[in-house]
Design a protein around this motif. Structure first.
Motif, PDB file in Angstrom:
ATOM      1  N   ASP A  96      10.344  44.840 -10.176  1.00 31.08           N
ATOM      2  CA  ASP A  96      10.709  46.140  -9.603  1.00 31.08           C
ATOM      3  C   ASP A  96      12.175  46.473  -9.845  1.00 31.08           C
ATOM      4  OD1 ASP A  96       9.838  48.492  -8.339  1.00 31.08           O
ATOM      5  OD2 ASP A  96      10.607  47.832  -6.391  1.00 31.08           O
ATOM      6  N   ASP A  98      14.958  48.594 -12.049  1.00 35.59           N
ATOM      7  CA  ASP A  98      15.116  49.783 -12.880  1.00 35.59           C
ATOM      8  C   ASP A  98      15.754  49.388 -14.206  1.00 35.59           C
ATOM      9  OD1 ASP A  98      14.616  50.867 -10.278  1.00 35.59           O
ATOM     10  OD2 ASP A  98      15.531  52.747 -10.926  1.00 35.59           O
ATOM     11  N   ARG A 122      10.092  51.582 -13.626  1.00 35.21           N
ATOM     12  CA  ARG A 122      11.138  52.458 -13.110  1.00 35.21           C
ATOM     13  C   ARG A 122      12.211  52.524 -14.183  1.00 35.21           C
ATOM     14  NH1 ARG A 122      11.714  53.480  -7.629  1.00 35.21           N
ATOM     15  NH2 ARG A 122      13.983  53.298  -7.846  1.00 35.21           N
ATOM     16  N   TRP A 157       5.663  55.473 -16.383  1.00 34.41           N
ATOM     17  CA  TRP A 157       6.881  55.157 -15.636  1.00 34.41           C
ATOM     18  C   TRP A 157       7.275  56.335 -14.760  1.00 34.41           C
ATOM     19  CZ3 TRP A 157       7.779  54.558 -21.220  1.00 34.41           C
ATOM     20  CH2 TRP A 157       8.039  55.792 -21.851  1.00 34.41           C
ATOM     21  N   THR A 158       8.217  56.077 -13.894  1.00 35.11           N
ATOM     22  CA  THR A 158       8.915  57.113 -13.144  1.00 35.11           C
ATOM     23  C   THR A 158      10.357  57.128 -13.624  1.00 35.11           C
ATOM     24  OG1 THR A 158       7.528  56.783 -11.197  1.00 35.11           O
ATOM     25  CG2 THR A 158       9.637  57.909 -10.864  1.00 35.11           C
ATOM     26  N   THR A 160      13.742  57.447 -12.676  1.00 34.78           N
ATOM     27  CA  THR A 160      14.425  57.362 -11.383  1.00 34.78           C
ATOM     28  C   THR A 160      15.877  57.806 -11.446  1.00 34.78           C
ATOM     29  OG1 THR A 160      14.999  55.052 -11.812  1.00 34.78           O
ATOM     30  CG2 THR A 160      12.937  55.485 -10.611  1.00 34.78           C
TER      31      THR A 160
END
Length: 377
Positions: A96, A98, A122, A157-158, A160
């Motif tokens: 988790d 980024d 992320r 993905w996001t 962020t």
């Protein structure tokens, strides 16, 4: 226990204090940068102190550093940003963390890792606004944004964050600062038009965070200032930051030297009068800069004592001015400066470098000790 021959003492309360002070001064979310083993202070320990001080994010350069934070128990937002082809994005995604993409090629690698792991990533996008280092160049930015948006639509993905990095923020009047902020705002407009809605937009490092309020956006990244060192000497106001690192050793011996005696390799310093010298048992093998030869000062028995002669691999010599403190006496290379001792900035100026380099390179065979003073000011 026998006192250490040489040690780095890190005050974790100072880190907490500095992070809290910076967060209050900037008024936005705070990323504390703990790369390079926490700028030489110890990554896991200062990361925990930074979280206690209010750090919303932690920042590191490499995936390995990010994974080390997770292994140490950190569970909050962490950003890493420096990769090469073949990076283990899968491990970062599973942890988790980024990850940062500069290019479509990096996004393709992240996509493959997502497929392998079976969970979305992320991702933050970095644009080069004028540092000409990492980040997507302006003429490739639209392509990176389009690929990022497509991946987000496909739930790969996001996105962020969107970010960049100043080149000259420690020189507040430098025209590059205005140019980079304009370029960053232009890049954000491209991303917004494409439909990206990142959690955080960030541009400022420590100097930018303190000196350029217009560039704070949603988040600032404070590295050096978090450790109590001035990122822009001569420009920043006194916020009450406290240097977290003190480097000290113990005198190995003290001796008289006669007028005309040469000291250390090459006899680059010759005594012009009889004096006494002390032997400090650390050298460039421990990260003490050789450039400090004959120019830096230490603190012994309540006085500043100049380095005499060349710094060697394991030791160097200081001038005690005729005094005879005992062997075993403390020698402070640099510390908070509150008692008159030199600071990392003093050593940086003596060596013609920056305090970042002084604190991140020190170590070698020194031990590292952590203290937690309740009132660092």
């Amino acid at each position: 226990m026998t006192p250490a021959r040489a040690e780095i003492v890190v005050d974790l309360a100072a880190v907490r204090h500095n992070v809290a002070t910076l967060k209050a001064a900037t008024g936005v979310a705070m990323m504390t940068v703990v790369k390079a083993d926490g700028y030489g202070h110890g990554m896991a320990q200062v990361a925990a102190a930074a979280r206690q001080g209010g750090a919303d994010w932690l920042g590191v350069a490499t995936i390995d550093e990010a994974l080390a934070l997770r292994a140490a128990g950190d569970t909050g937002p962490v950003l890493c940003w420096l990769g090469v082809p073949g990076e283990d994005y899968a491990a970062a995604i599973e942890a988790d963390v980024d990850v940062t993409a500069y290019s479509v090629a990096e996004l393709d690698e992240i996509r493959m890792a997502v497929v392998a792991v079976g969970r979305p990533a992320r991702v933050q996008l970095k644009v080069d606004t004028g540092l000409s280092r990492g980040g997507a160049p302006a003429d490739r930015w639209a392509d990176v944004v389009a690929e990022a948006r497509a991946g987000e639509d496909a739930r790969i993905w996001t996105v962020t964050g969107i970010w960049s990095h100043f080149a000259c923020s420690d020189e507040p009047e430098h025209p590059a600062n205005d140019a980079q902020e304009r370029a960053f705002r232009d890049a954000l407009a491209v991303a917004d038009e494409a439909g990206l809605r990142p959690e955080v937009r960030h541009l400022s490092n420590s100097a930018g965070a303190l000196l350029r309020p217009s560039a704070r956006f949603d988040l600032v990244r404070c590295g050096l200032a978090s450790y109590g060192l001035d990122p822009a000497p001569g420009h920043t106001s006194d916020l009450g930051l406290v240097p977290a690192m003190t480097v000290r050793a113990r005198l190995a011996m003290v001796k008289h030297v006669a007028t005309g005696a040469g000291v250390s390799y090459g006899h680059t310093w010759v005594a012009d009068h009889a004096t006494t010298v002390g032997l400090v048992p650390v050298g460039y093998g421990d990260g003490v800069p050789r450039h400090a030869s004959n120019v830096a000062e230490t603190w012994v028995a309540g006085k500043r004592r100049p380095v005499r002669g060349r710094i060697c691999m394991d030791q160097f010599v200081v001038d005690l001015g005729g005094e005879l403190p005992p062997a075993g006496q403390d020698v402070v290379l640099f510390g908070t400066g509150r008692d008159g001792a030199p600071t990392a900035q003093d050593w940086a100026e003596a060596c013609g470098t920056i305090s970042y380099e002084i604190v991140t390179r020190i170590g070698g065979r020194m031990t590292r000790t952590y203290v937690d003073q309740e009132e660092p000011g």
